[in-house]
Design a protein around this motif. Structure first.
Motif, PDB file in Angstrom:
ATOM      1  N   THR A   7      26.031  55.149  40.222  1.00 48.65           N
ATOM      2  CA  THR A   7      26.682  54.471  41.344  1.00 48.65           C
ATOM      3  C   THR A   7      27.290  55.505  42.287  1.00 48.65           C
ATOM      4  O   THR A   7      27.100  55.435  43.508  1.00 48.65           O
ATOM      5  N   LEU A  11      26.239  56.266  46.201  1.00 40.48           N
ATOM      6  CA  LEU A  11      27.228  56.154  47.275  1.00 40.48           C
ATOM      7  C   LEU A  11      27.454  57.478  48.007  1.00 40.48           C
ATOM      8  O   LEU A  11      27.901  57.482  49.147  1.00 40.48           O
ATOM      9  N   SER A  16      23.944  56.444  52.551  1.00 45.56           N
ATOM     10  CA  SER A  16      25.023  55.574  52.071  1.00 45.56           C
ATOM     11  C   SER A  16      26.319  55.884  52.806  1.00 45.56           C
ATOM     12  O   SER A  16      27.055  54.965  53.190  1.00 45.56           O
ATOM     13  N   TRP A  45      36.151  52.582  53.970  1.00 48.21           N
ATOM     14  CA  TRP A  45      35.774  53.291  52.739  1.00 48.21           C
ATOM     15  C   TRP A  45      36.655  54.518  52.629  1.00 48.21           C
ATOM     16  O   TRP A  45      36.720  55.334  53.546  1.00 48.21           O
ATOM     17  N   LEU A  84      22.755  48.690  52.114  1.00 46.23           N
ATOM     18  CA  LEU A  84      23.542  49.169  50.984  1.00 46.23           C
ATOM     19  C   LEU A  84      24.137  47.944  50.292  1.00 46.23           C
ATOM     20  O   LEU A  84      24.859  47.163  50.915  1.00 46.23           O
ATOM     21  N   ILE A  86      26.415  46.547  47.090  1.00 42.87           N
ATOM     22  CA  ILE A  86      27.493  47.010  46.201  1.00 42.87           C
ATOM     23  C   ILE A  86      28.039  45.818  45.438  1.00 42.87           C
ATOM     24  O   ILE A  86      28.185  44.722  45.988  1.00 42.87           O
ATOM     25  N   ARG A  87      28.371  46.039  44.175  1.00 43.40           N
ATOM     26  CA  ARG A  87      29.050  45.027  43.373  1.00 43.40           C
ATOM     27  C   ARG A  87      30.310  45.647  42.779  1.00 43.40           C
ATOM     28  O   ARG A  87      30.382  46.851  42.560  1.00 43.40           O
ATOM     29  N   PRO A 138      33.464  50.133  43.575  1.00 46.19           N
ATOM     30  CA  PRO A 138      32.076  49.815  43.234  1.00 46.19           C
ATOM     31  C   PRO A 138      31.746  50.115  41.773  1.00 46.19           C
ATOM     32  O   PRO A 138      32.078  51.175  41.245  1.00 46.19           O
ATOM     33  N   TRP A 140      28.452  49.039  40.829  1.00 42.38           N
ATOM     34  CA  TRP A 140      26.999  49.034  40.939  1.00 42.38           C
ATOM     35  C   TRP A 140      26.650  49.226  42.404  1.00 42.38           C
ATOM     36  O   TRP A 140      27.359  48.725  43.283  1.00 42.38           O
ATOM     37  N   ALA A 141      25.576  49.943  42.666  1.00 47.38           N
ATOM     38  CA  ALA A 141      25.140  50.128  44.050  1.00 47.38           C
ATOM     39  C   ALA A 141      23.637  50.325  44.097  1.00 47.38           C
ATOM     40  O   ALA A 141      23.031  50.860  43.162  1.00 47.38           O
TER      41      ALA A 141
END
Length: 169
Positions: A7, A11, A16, A45, A84, A86-87, A138, A140-141
């Motif tokens: 991840t 990122l 990203s 971010w 992108l 993201i979770r 994040p 997961w990505a």
């Protein structure tokens, strides 16, 4: 699923980083009735977290309290699109005053210095009781650029196509 290191690697890719410098993400979450919601929202971010800010009375806050699982999409409007995904889990941070991230995330909009002063005064008046920071780390990505990376279903179709073509020749 991606590991924490994967991840972070995704990122940290230049594309990203470009996506994480954009203005708007689409925040997806599950409402109390179990149905999905997806809303555009400004974000910032900070290198490890995505920070979004909202009004203290925003309906999404009750839903995020019950179920903090979220998904974010940041994408472009050109062809081929850059996407992108993201979770993560949303953490809510009630603030007094206006969070710095909210003011920073709105600096890319084209405003004259006079418009900026007027906008900021309006924000401080409207949110005088404060805001809520929605903070997502994040877990997961996935980066999709349609050149080096594809959606998994499209990737699978390309593999099937290649296998068909190999068996036909």
């Amino acid at each position: 699923m991606t590991t924490p290191n994967e991840t972070t690697e995704i990122l940290n890719r230049p594309l990203s980083q470009e996506m994480l410098a954009r203005d708007i993400a689409r925040l997806a979450y599950v409402a109390e009735d179990g149905t999905p919601r997806n809303v555009p929202i400004g974000f910032s971010w900070n290198g490890t977290e995505i920070v979004m800010c909202t009004a203290r009375n925003a309906p999404k806050l009750a839903h995020l309290t019950r179920n903090p699982a979220v998904a974010l999409t940041i994408d472009t409007e050109v062809h081929p699109p850059k996407i992108l995904l993201i979770r993560g889990l949303a953490e809510l941070d009630v603030t007094d005053g206006i969070p710095d991230e909210y003011l920073e995330m709105n600096t890319t909009y084209q405003m004259t210095p006079e418009q900026r002063v007027e906008w900021e005064a309006g924000v401080r008046s409207l949110y005088h009781e404060g805001m809520v920071r929605i903070v997502v780390t994040p877990t997961w990505a996935k980066l999709i650029d349609f050149e080096t990376t594809l959606p998994s279903a499209v990737e699978e179709l390309f593999q099937q196509q290649a296998a068909r073509q190999a068996s036909e020749s």
